[in-house]
Design an enzyme around this catalytic site. Structure first.
Site, PDB file in Angstrom:
ATOM      1  CB  SER A   1      50.776  38.852  92.254  1.00 46.60           C
ATOM      2  OG  SER A   1      50.327  38.415  91.023  1.00 46.60           O
TER       3      SER A   1
ATOM      4  CG  HIS B   1      46.846  42.844  91.510  1.00 52.49           C
ATOM      5  ND1 HIS B   1      46.554  42.258  92.719  1.00 52.49           N
ATOM      6  CD2 HIS B   1      47.251  41.831  90.700  1.00 52.49           C
ATOM      7  CE1 HIS B   1      46.770  40.953  92.631  1.00 52.49           C
ATOM      8  NE2 HIS B   1      47.195  40.677  91.418  1.00 52.49           N
TER       9      HIS B   1
ATOM     10  CD  GLU C   1      44.442  43.899  95.661  1.00 48.59           C
ATOM     11  OE1 GLU C   1      44.352  43.927  96.892  1.00 48.59           O
ATOM     12  OE2 GLU C   1      45.269  43.173  95.065  1.00 48.59           O
TER      13      GLU C   1
ATOM     14  CG  ASN D   1      47.818  37.505  95.335  1.00 48.76           C
ATOM     15  OD1 ASN D   1      47.099  36.518  95.173  1.00 48.76           O
ATOM     16  ND2 ASN D   1      48.186  38.283  94.338  1.00 48.76           N
TER      17      ASN D   1
HETATM   18  N1  CAA Z   1      39.795  33.719  79.907  1.00 49.43           N
HETATM   19  C1  CAA Z   1      38.752  34.466  79.540  1.00 49.43           C
HETATM   20  N2  CAA Z   1      37.468  34.124  79.802  1.00 49.43           N
HETATM   21  C2  CAA Z   1      37.269  32.970  80.456  1.00 49.43           C
HETATM   22  C3  CAA Z   1      38.312  32.129  80.872  1.00 49.43           C
HETATM   23  C4  CAA Z   1      39.624  32.542  80.564  1.00 49.43           C
HETATM   24  N3  CAA Z   1      40.698  31.833  80.960  1.00 49.43           N
HETATM   25  N4  CAA Z   1      37.788  31.040  81.501  1.00 49.43           N
HETATM   26  C5  CAA Z   1      36.446  31.199  81.468  1.00 49.43           C
HETATM   27  N5  CAA Z   1      36.138  32.360  80.850  1.00 49.43           N
HETATM   28  C6  CAA Z   1      34.779  32.911  80.642  1.00 49.43           C
HETATM   29  C7  CAA Z   1      33.941  32.035  79.741  1.00 49.43           C
HETATM   30  O1  CAA Z   1      34.130  32.378  78.382  1.00 49.43           O
HETATM   31  C8  CAA Z   1      32.535  32.365  80.212  1.00 49.43           C
HETATM   32  O2  CAA Z   1      32.156  33.606  79.654  1.00 49.43           O
HETATM   33  P1  CAA Z   1      30.599  33.906  79.279  1.00 49.43           P
HETATM   34  O3  CAA Z   1      29.835  33.810  80.567  1.00 49.43           O
HETATM   35  O4  CAA Z   1      30.651  35.285  78.733  1.00 49.43           O
HETATM   36  O5  CAA Z   1      30.201  32.867  78.301  1.00 49.43           O
HETATM   37  C9  CAA Z   1      32.712  32.613  81.724  1.00 49.43           C
HETATM   38  O6  CAA Z   1      34.106  32.904  81.913  1.00 49.43           O
HETATM   39  C10 CAA Z   1      32.333  31.394  82.557  1.00 49.43           C
HETATM   40  O7  CAA Z   1      33.119  30.313  82.071  1.00 49.43           O
HETATM   41  P2  CAA Z   1      32.728  28.773  82.184  1.00 49.43           P
HETATM   42  O8  CAA Z   1      31.236  28.643  82.195  1.00 49.43           O
HETATM   43  O9  CAA Z   1      33.485  28.006  81.158  1.00 49.43           O
HETATM   44  O10 CAA Z   1      33.392  28.312  83.532  1.00 49.43           O
HETATM   45  P3  CAA Z   1      33.063  28.662  85.015  1.00 49.43           P
HETATM   46  O11 CAA Z   1      31.647  29.051  85.238  1.00 49.43           O
HETATM   47  O12 CAA Z   1      33.646  27.524  85.759  1.00 49.43           O
HETATM   48  O13 CAA Z   1      33.943  29.973  85.315  1.00 49.43           O
HETATM   49  C11 CAA Z   1      35.916  31.010  86.084  1.00 49.43           C
HETATM   50  C12 CAA Z   1      35.310  30.025  85.074  1.00 49.43           C
HETATM   51  C13 CAA Z   1      35.328  32.418  85.864  1.00 49.43           C
HETATM   52  C14 CAA Z   1      37.413  31.035  85.794  1.00 49.43           C
HETATM   53  C15 CAA Z   1      35.573  30.519  87.539  1.00 49.43           C
HETATM   54  O14 CAA Z   1      35.989  29.188  87.689  1.00 49.43           O
HETATM   55  C16 CAA Z   1      36.223  31.368  88.613  1.00 49.43           C
HETATM   56  O15 CAA Z   1      35.723  32.429  88.976  1.00 49.43           O
HETATM   57  N6  CAA Z   1      37.354  30.869  89.166  1.00 49.43           N
HETATM   58  C17 CAA Z   1      38.102  31.586  90.197  1.00 49.43           C
HETATM   59  C18 CAA Z   1      38.903  32.699  89.571  1.00 49.43           C
HETATM   60  C19 CAA Z   1      39.706  33.460  90.586  1.00 49.43           C
HETATM   61  O16 CAA Z   1      39.645  33.268  91.787  1.00 49.43           O
HETATM   62  N7  CAA Z   1      40.514  34.385  90.058  1.00 49.43           N
HETATM   63  C20 CAA Z   1      41.438  35.160  90.869  1.00 49.43           C
HETATM   64  C21 CAA Z   1      42.794  34.479  90.821  1.00 49.43           C
HETATM   65  S1  CAA Z   1      43.936  35.287  91.853  1.00 49.43           S
HETATM   66  C22 CAA Z   1      44.471  36.565  90.944  1.00 49.43           C
HETATM   67  O17 CAA Z   1      44.128  36.766  89.807  1.00 49.43           O
HETATM   68  C23 CAA Z   1      45.444  37.457  91.615  1.00 49.43           C
HETATM   69  C24 CAA Z   1      46.854  37.077  91.567  1.00 49.43           C
HETATM   70  O18 CAA Z   1      47.691  38.006  91.639  1.00 49.43           O
HETATM   71  C25 CAA Z   1      47.344  35.695  91.506  1.00 49.43           C
HETATM   72  P1  NAD Z   2      53.056  34.521  82.208  1.00 46.79           P
HETATM   73  O1  NAD Z   2      54.214  33.667  82.549  1.00 46.79           O
HETATM   74  O2  NAD Z   2      51.807  33.907  81.653  1.00 46.79           O
HETATM   75  O3  NAD Z   2      53.507  35.669  81.151  1.00 46.79           O
HETATM   76  C1  NAD Z   2      54.622  36.508  81.300  1.00 46.79           C
HETATM   77  C2  NAD Z   2      55.032  36.993  79.894  1.00 46.79           C
HETATM   78  O4  NAD Z   2      56.001  38.044  80.050  1.00 46.79           O
HETATM   79  C3  NAD Z   2      55.706  35.900  79.045  1.00 46.79           C
HETATM   80  O5  NAD Z   2      55.036  35.820  77.789  1.00 46.79           O
HETATM   81  C4  NAD Z   2      57.154  36.390  78.865  1.00 46.79           C
HETATM   82  O6  NAD Z   2      57.699  36.073  77.584  1.00 46.79           O
HETATM   83  C5  NAD Z   2      56.982  37.908  79.020  1.00 46.79           C
HETATM   84  N1  NAD Z   2      58.188  38.632  79.435  1.00 46.79           N
HETATM   85  C6  NAD Z   2      59.065  38.292  80.406  1.00 46.79           C
HETATM   86  N2  NAD Z   2      60.008  39.260  80.528  1.00 46.79           N
HETATM   87  C7  NAD Z   2      59.695  40.237  79.624  1.00 46.79           C
HETATM   88  C8  NAD Z   2      60.256  41.512  79.285  1.00 46.79           C
HETATM   89  N3  NAD Z   2      61.349  41.964  79.900  1.00 46.79           N
HETATM   90  N4  NAD Z   2      59.659  42.241  78.288  1.00 46.79           N
HETATM   91  C9  NAD Z   2      58.571  41.788  77.648  1.00 46.79           C
HETATM   92  N5  NAD Z   2      57.969  40.591  77.947  1.00 46.79           N
HETATM   93  C10 NAD Z   2      58.535  39.836  78.925  1.00 46.79           C
HETATM   94  O7  NAD Z   2      52.727  35.344  83.530  1.00 46.79           O
HETATM   95  P2  NAD Z   2      51.309  35.939  84.036  1.00 46.79           P
HETATM   96  O8  NAD Z   2      50.602  34.896  84.799  1.00 46.79           O
HETATM   97  O9  NAD Z   2      50.638  36.633  82.910  1.00 46.79           O
HETATM   98  O10 NAD Z   2      51.824  36.996  85.118  1.00 46.79           O
HETATM   99  C11 NAD Z   2      52.351  38.244  84.738  1.00 46.79           C
HETATM  100  C12 NAD Z   2      52.330  39.201  85.917  1.00 46.79           C
HETATM  101  O11 NAD Z   2      50.973  39.348  86.371  1.00 46.79           O
HETATM  102  C13 NAD Z   2      53.150  38.738  87.130  1.00 46.79           C
HETATM  103  O12 NAD Z   2      53.704  39.854  87.767  1.00 46.79           O
HETATM  104  C14 NAD Z   2      52.077  38.084  87.997  1.00 46.79           C
HETATM  105  O13 NAD Z   2      52.420  38.061  89.363  1.00 46.79           O
HETATM  106  C15 NAD Z   2      50.908  39.012  87.748  1.00 46.79           C
HETATM  107  N6  NAD Z   2      49.579  38.421  87.997  1.00 46.79           N
HETATM  108  C16 NAD Z   2      49.360  37.117  87.700  1.00 46.79           C
HETATM  109  C17 NAD Z   2      48.102  36.584  87.933  1.00 46.79           C
HETATM  110  C18 NAD Z   2      47.800  35.154  87.595  1.00 46.79           C
HETATM  111  O14 NAD Z   2      46.767  34.643  88.028  1.00 46.79           O
HETATM  112  N7  NAD Z   2      48.631  34.461  86.846  1.00 46.79           N
HETATM  113  C19 NAD Z   2      47.067  37.391  88.449  1.00 46.79           C
HETATM  114  C20 NAD Z   2      47.328  38.749  88.709  1.00 46.79           C
HETATM  115  C21 NAD Z   2      48.601  39.253  88.494  1.00 46.79           C
END
Ligand code: CAA
Ligand code: NAD
Length: 284
Positions: free
Chosen positions: A119, A140, A152, A190
């Site tokens: 991330s 990403h 990304e 991020n």
């Molecule tokens: N896994 C897979 N599919 C999922 C899911 C999950 N965890 N949660 C929901 N879905 C699917 C549902 O099955 C549904 O699919 P269909 O349209 O094909 O039926 C669709 O998403 C919509 O779901 P819902 O109607 O139940 O719920 P919603 O309309 O509230 O949408 C959401 C759910 C798509 C998660 C929405 O709340 C959303 O867009 N949230 C923000 C997500 C976001 O910002 N993601 C980026 C996070 S940051 C990141 O990823 C980067 C990082 O490094 C941290």
């Molecule tokens: P998570 O905690 O759900 O899963 C991580 C998994 O990796 C666990 O099942 C663990 O057992 C496994 N693991 C740890 N060390 C390992 C190794 N050496 N070999 C094999 N498996 C191993 O974490 P996550 O949320 O899926 O995040 C995973 C990566 O994706 C991180 O780098 C995170 O920053 C990135 N990411 C996360 C998100 C998010 O929204 N959570 C979004 C984009 C990117």
């Protein structure tokens, strides 16, 4: 270079989602995890999502079977020896990732590309841990992977144009929209998103409003699909804290300091939806 066989390492929420989209798009996919139970959970989550898509009429029974046939699970990392692309999605920790990339570098054939779903961590440093830095890249995906369109693609300083092109083409083949980004802490997604989440946590910490009210303000007031605290729980508070620390260390700017309340929750093991408790409770 053609990518046919892919290994995804880490069967958590991201790894399982990545494996699913590759399997649904005709790649042969191996999903790997250290822990047998995490692997089983990752695979059963994929099966449930495919079943639900069939029930909703969004996927045919035949396409579901094909996707399922394309996928297999393994706890043996040596199976990466048969893959053209490895995508790492393990915990957001530089030591763990560099150690893993060194191991993979010894296992995979000369042509294999090593991608990381990190991330925020520097791709350049991960690439430098291998003997093939020109074939290391950031890929990403966003959470939830089957739903979110963006990938990304982050070039390390050493990434070759050929590696970039193969990964961009591959992202399109799994129906994602790639955006090219340079290697700076937090990339684009991020760097912009996580300070907002951290600030939302500060508003709770300082008693400005409750988590529910902060989320309602952002949902109804700025049309976010989820409030920032719900989103933080969904991402994982451990991952949010790692990302803030990478931004803080990487830029040396106090504006990225992680909120003490975020640290406290992570120390308590309240790391969000995956642990059953974060800013909200998910215990049934
Ligand atoms: N896994 C897979 N599919 C999922 C899911 C999950 N965890 N949660 C929901 N879905 C699917 C549902 O099955 C549904 O699919 P269909 O349209 O094909 O039926 C669709 O998403 C919509 O779901 P819902 O109607 O139940 O719920 P919603 O309309 O509230 O949408 C959401 C759910 C798509 C998660 C929405 O709340 C959303 O867009 N949230 C923000 C997500 C976001 O910002 N993601 C980026 C996070 S940051 C990141 O990823 C980067 C990082 O490094 C941290
Ligand atoms: P998570 O905690 O759900 O899963 C991580 C998994 O990796 C666990 O099942 C663990 O057992 C496994 N693991 C740890 N060390 C390992 C190794 N050496 N070999 C094999 N498996 C191993 O974490 P996550 O949320 O899926 O995040 C995973 C990566 O994706 C991180 O780098 C995170 O920053 C990135 N990411 C996360 C998100 C998010 O929204 N959570 C979004 C984009 C990117």
């Amino acid at each position: 270079m053609a990518i046919n066989r892919v290994m995804v390492i880490g069967a958590g929420q991201m790894g399982a989602g990545i494996a699913q989209v590759f399997a649904q798009n005709q790649f042969e996919v191996k999903l790997n995890d250290l822990a047998e139970d995490a692997l089983t959970k990752g695979l059963s989550g994929i099966e449930k999502r495919l079943d639900r898509a069939v029930e909703k009429g969004k996927l045919s029974e035949q396409d579901k079977s094909q996707a399922w046939q394309n996928l297999s699970g393994t706890t043996d990392m040596n199976d990466a020896g048969a893959c053209d692309l490895v995508i790492e999605a393990v915990v957001e920790n530089m030591d763990v990732k560099t150690k893993l990339f060194k191991q993979l570098d010894d296992i995979v054939p000369a042509h294999t590309i090593l991608a990381t779903n990190t991330s925020s961590l520097p791709i350049t440093e991960i690439a430098a841990a291998t003997t093939r830095p020109s074939q290391v890249i950031g890929m990403h995906f966003m959470n939830p992977v089957p739903v979110m369109k963006l990938v990304e693609i982050i070039r390390a300083l050493q990434t070759s144009d050929e590696t970039y092109q193969v990964i961009e083409d591959t992202a399109k083949k799994v129906n994602k929209s790639p955006v090219e980004v340079n290697d700076f802490p937090g990339f684009v997604s991020n760097r912009v998103l996580m300070p907002m989440i951290n600030e939302a946590i500060y508003t709770v910490y300082e008693g400005v409003a409750s988590p529910e009210d902060v989320d309602t303000v952002m949902k109804l007031g700025t049309n976010h699909p989820m409030g920032p605290l719900t989103l933080a729980d969904f991402i994982g508070l451990d991952t949010c804290l790692y990302i803030m620390e990478v931004l803080h260390d990487g830029f040396g700017d106090s504006k990225y300091r992680p909120c003490p309340l975020l640290r406290k929750y992570v120390k308590a093991g309240w790391i969000g939806k995956k642990s059953g408790r974060g800013f909200y409770s998910y215990e049934q």
